[in-house]
Design a protein around this motif. Structure first.
Motif, PDB file in Angstrom:
ATOM      1  N   GLU A  87       8.107  -9.380  -5.884  1.00 45.94           N
ATOM      2  CA  GLU A  87       9.191  -8.873  -5.038  1.00 45.94           C
ATOM      3  C   GLU A  87      10.518  -8.864  -5.776  1.00 45.94           C
ATOM      4  O   GLU A  87      11.287  -7.912  -5.697  1.00 45.94           O
ATOM      5  N   LYS A 146      10.879  -6.228  -8.160  1.00 45.21           N
ATOM      6  CA  LYS A 146      10.721  -4.931  -7.502  1.00 45.21           C
ATOM      7  C   LYS A 146       9.521  -4.167  -8.059  1.00 45.21           C
ATOM      8  O   LYS A 146       9.547  -2.946  -8.228  1.00 45.21           O
ATOM      9  N   TRP A 147       8.446  -4.918  -8.347  1.00 45.55           N
ATOM     10  CA  TRP A 147       7.193  -4.272  -8.727  1.00 45.55           C
ATOM     11  C   TRP A 147       6.492  -3.826  -7.458  1.00 45.55           C
ATOM     12  O   TRP A 147       6.861  -4.233  -6.365  1.00 45.55           O
ATOM     13  N   ARG A 148       5.420  -3.015  -7.641  1.00 45.50           N
ATOM     14  CA  ARG A 148       4.717  -2.546  -6.441  1.00 45.50           C
ATOM     15  C   ARG A 148       3.797  -3.636  -5.918  1.00 45.50           C
ATOM     16  O   ARG A 148       2.942  -4.143  -6.609  1.00 45.50           O
ATOM     17  N   ARG A 149       4.016  -3.952  -4.646  1.00 48.25           N
ATOM     18  CA  ARG A 149       3.323  -5.084  -4.048  1.00 48.25           C
ATOM     19  C   ARG A 149       1.821  -4.862  -3.897  1.00 48.25           C
ATOM     20  O   ARG A 149       1.037  -5.743  -4.274  1.00 48.25           O
ATOM     21  N   PRO A 150       1.385  -3.716  -3.352  1.00 46.46           N
ATOM     22  CA  PRO A 150      -0.061  -3.547  -3.115  1.00 46.46           C
ATOM     23  C   PRO A 150      -0.891  -3.728  -4.389  1.00 46.46           C
ATOM     24  O   PRO A 150      -1.956  -4.324  -4.363  1.00 46.46           O
ATOM     25  N   GLN A 151      -0.349  -3.216  -5.493  1.00 48.61           N
ATOM     26  CA  GLN A 151      -1.055  -3.326  -6.757  1.00 48.61           C
ATOM     27  C   GLN A 151      -1.267  -4.784  -7.155  1.00 48.61           C
ATOM     28  O   GLN A 151      -2.329  -5.160  -7.639  1.00 48.61           O
ATOM     29  N   HIS A 152      -0.198  -5.560  -6.982  1.00 50.70           N
ATOM     30  CA  HIS A 152      -0.261  -6.932  -7.455  1.00 50.70           C
ATOM     31  C   HIS A 152      -0.909  -7.868  -6.461  1.00 50.70           C
ATOM     32  O   HIS A 152      -1.247  -8.988  -6.794  1.00 50.70           O
TER      33      HIS A 152
END
Ligand SMILES: Nc1ncnc2c1ncn2[C@@H]1O[C@H](COP(=O)(O)OP(=O)(O)OP(=O)(O)O)[C@@H](O)[C@H]1O
Ligand SMILES: [Mg+2]
Lengths: 262, 259
Positions: B100, B103-109
């Motif tokens: 978070e 600001k990476w993509r959450r669903p991927q991680h």
């Protein structure tokens, strides 16, 4: 459901509702027996029966006045909370502003708010505004103080974590500090709730028009002590209700707080 | 991977300057497991904070993968002595905190988070709150939170020292496995000689006040190592004895004149 779990559930109802009710019953009984056995004149201290009778004489009127006072308390309290939180956040955000504002805040906080009541009458006349302002004045500071304390109580290791992730000030504030401060904020809110009611009553007694404070002021003029006690009992009821609503909101918003404090 | 070149750190304390670290020069290779050991207050945490960019050295320079460290980097992750979990976030959401913040993509991680939790035996605890977990499990969560950054370097500051002996051993063995699986470069501060010998390729022994490098000890014991009976007990004993000696006799070293 097994016997065991229904047993513990019963125990929970007993500690959460049974014990408080029992406490009230004992207190009222004590009050009653004192007035009966010491033969106290109802003009000084009426018995519970006198108070109930007095309430039943004009129930609609008293409930209406209760509603008016409650509204003033509620509006003033909401303004105080919104303002208090905002100011606390601003002060927490800037050391400079905090240094500048602190003496003023402390000074205003030290002023006895009762002394302002006549001034409010001069400035705002009759009606709701001076009472609401009084509510705001008395309940505002506990919110500011406790929120600021909460915002500066973030553990060092969480700060270190946020720094190691290069979190921005705003990210740290929103994701860590603010939520961490919530239990403390609620301490302030619970201190402020009875103060809000006191504020409304001060406003109404000094500057009577409507509300339970005005009823008390009027009953003094007509020597009707049981009526004053009925109004006091209603105020107490508002206070209890308000406090438990607050505690309920707290349990809803920060269920984790009790777990980590124990 | 990590190059420390004459790094010094002097704090301005209340009663004059405090020399915490003096002239530290050290290289840690890619994928290496470096333990740092030394007495309390000798500057181990300070060294980690320098490497992680939480502190700016007052002298010398530090580089990771050839780049000078000035601020915390996303490919360098910390694990602290205490788990430092947010009590209102579930285990999964705690692990996803760096995602978070970056600001990476959450669903991927999210998938990766579940993998990591699975790997550390926390698969069934993803939706629990931290206070429902034991200390050892909480520290595993903080390990997962560090690993989700996909770090090239992990900086661990006495990560197991608040745990009971058995849990420590269990986690140490687990960390060894993770290290060999992921090949992350690890700098691991510890008080425990046993832990250092179990985990490290090399052990840096710091001397006290100001912290300097006393000696770097190679631990050439084949992996996987374990605390139990194994074929290398004699080598373990030798390495432990050497570290013991270095830590114990250190107080008799001539102290440099301070004035
Ligand atoms: N921010 C600071 N300001 C002043 N002095 C500091 C600061 N941080 C650390 N020190 C001093 O630097 C020295 C080294 O501290 P450091 O925390 O790195 O030791 P350590 O080896 O990690 O100790 P421990 O094993 O107890 O964790 C200590 O003497 C400490 O007092
Ligand atoms: Mg330390």
């Amino acid at each position: 459901m097994t016997d065991f779990s229904s047993g513990t559930r019963l125990a929970r109802v007993w500690t959460n509702a049974g014990l408080p009710v029992l406490g009230v019953v004992i207190a009222v009984t004590l009050w009653w027996s004192l007035t009966v056995f010491l033969r106290i004149d109802p003009f000084y201290v009426p018995s519970p029966a006198d108070v109930v009778e007095s309430f039943l004489r004009t129930p609609r009127f008293l409930l209406q006045e209760t509603w008016i006072t409650s509204q003033r308390v509620l509006v003033g309290f909401c303004i105080a909370v919104a303002g208090g939180l905002t100011i606390a956040v601003v002060l927490a955000a800037s050391r400079t502003v905090e240094r500048m504002a602190m003496p003023i805040l402390a000074a205003v906080n030290a002023i006895p708010k009762v002394a302002l009541a006549p001034l409010l009458l001069v400035w705002m006349g009759f009606g709701d505004p001076p009472k609401i302002v009084m509510v705001v004045l008395v309940s505002f500071f506990p919110v500011v103080v406790s929120t600021m304390a909460g915002l500066s109580s973030t553990p060092a290791d969480l700060h270190e974590l946020a720094r190691s992730l290069s979190a921005s000030w705003w990210q740290t504030f929103v994701k860590v500090r603010l939520t961490w401060a919530l239990p403390q904020v609620f301490v302030g809110l619970k201190v402020a709730t009875p103060l809000a009611i006191i504020g409304a009553v001060i406003g109404e007694v000094v500057n009577p028009d409507h509300g339970l404070g005005s009823v008390i002021a009027g009953s003094g003029a007509s020597n009707d002590t049981p009526l004053a006690f009925a109004a006091l009992a209603l105020l107490a009821a508002i206070g209890v209700l308000f406090f438990y609503v607050m505690a309920g909101i707290e349990r809803l918003l920060v269920p984790w707080a009790r777990a980590i404090s124990s | 991977m990590i190059t420390i070149d004459g790094a010094s750190q002097t704090f301005r304390g209340r009663s004059g300057p405090v020399e915490a670290l003096k002239d530290i020069s050290l290289t840690v290779g890619a994928g290496e497991f470096m333990a740092v050991i030394g007495r309390s207050g000798c500057g181990k945490s300070t060294l980690l904070r320098l490497i992680g960019g939480l502190l700016k050295p007052t002298g010398g320079r530090i580089a990771i993968a050839g780049d000078r460290v000035v601020t915390p980097r996303r490919d360098v992750a910390f694990v602290f002595q205490r788990p430092a979990l947010l009590p209102w976030r579930t285990v999964e959401d705690n692990v996803l905190l760096p995602v978070e913040i970056f600001k990476w993509r959450r669903p991927q991680h999210r998938e990766r988070a579940w993998q990591l939790l699975e790997m550390t035996g926390l698969g069934t605890f993803a939706k629990r709150l931290p206070h429902e977990l034991s200390g050892g499990m909480q520290q595993r969560v903080s390990l997962c939170r560090a690993l989700i950054q996909n770090p090239k370097v992990m900086l661990m500051d006495e990560p197991f020292s608040a745990l009971d002996a058995l849990t420590r051993e269990e986690l140490a063995v687990e960390l060894q496995r993770i290290h060999s699986e992921l090949g992350t470069t690890i700098v691991f501060v510890t008080h425990s000689i046993q832990e250092a010998v179990l985990l490290a390729d090399r052990v840096t022994v710091l001397s006290a006040r100001p912290g300097r490098i006393n000696k770097i000890v190679d631990v050439d014991i084949p992996r996987p190592r374990s605390f139990g009976l194994n074929a290398h007990l004699d080598q373990v004993a030798v390495a432990s004895a050497e570290l013991h000696q270095l830590l114990l006799t250190e107080q008799h070293l001539p102290t440099p004149p301070t004035d």
